[in-house]
Motif scaffolding. Structure first.
Motif: not given
Length: 181
Positions: A68-93
């Motif tokens: 749910s919060h991934s969807a909420f973040a994706a709806a409010q970030l320029d990178g959308g779901a792709d960015l959220v997935g990358l951050v959830r996987a590894d913020p360092a990269t």
């Protein structure tokens, strides 16, 4: 099915929604806290704060809050779901700024134990441009989501398996927030 009878159709009110309907007197302060932390005035964007909640929830393996919060973040970030997935996987990269990366490091530490937030993590966040208020709010978001995650999972609530099920709720949260009556 939840561990207790929530008195609602759990398909209609999955995850925390059923719990909030079950006990409205506790829903009010929980929703108010979420509203202040995730939508109130802040130099961190709403999407960034939702991303912190999604990251902590993912690390806690709370799939309802993570999705749910991934969807909420994706709806409010320029990178959308792709960015959220990358951050959830590894913020360092992930393609995010150093300040957010440092704050996510603090959130990760809080998730493990508040005592793991070291002076070094705080100094690194400051060096990356984080203010004391942003550091404070990151710690509180991470701590609050540890509580929300345990609330949702501790009572065995159901969750949609299809991440697209959260898109309509995301539109509502983005438009109207967490306060409801």
């Amino acid at each position: 099915m939840a561990h207790i009878d929530l008195g609602v159709d759990e398909e209609e009110y999955p995850g925390i929604a059923g719990l909030l309907h079950y006990r409205p007197e506790t829903a009010k302060p929980l929703n108010e806290l979420a509203e202040v932390l995730l939508r109130g005035p802040s130099s961190l964007s709403r999407g960034e704060r939702e991303l912190i909640a999604a990251r902590v929830s993912g690390l806690n393996e709370c799939s309802f809050c993570r999705d749910s919060h991934s969807a909420f973040a994706a709806a409010q970030l320029d990178g959308g779901a792709d960015l959220v997935g990358l951050v959830r996987a590894d913020p360092a990269t992930a393609p995010i700024g150093g300040k957010l990366r440092a704050l996510l490091g603090i959130a990760d530490a809080v998730r493990r134990s508040g005592r793991e937030v070291t002076a070094g993590l705080v100094e690194a966040a400051r060096a990356a441009g984080a203010t004391d208020l942003e550091i404070h709010d990151t710690v509180l978001i991470a701590a609050a989501f540890c509580m929300y995650n345990r609330y949702v999972d501790g009572l065995g609530t159901i969750r949609p398996d299809d991440p697209s099920a959260y898109e309509g709720v995301a539109r509502n949260v983005v438009a109207n927030g967490y306060l409801w009556s």
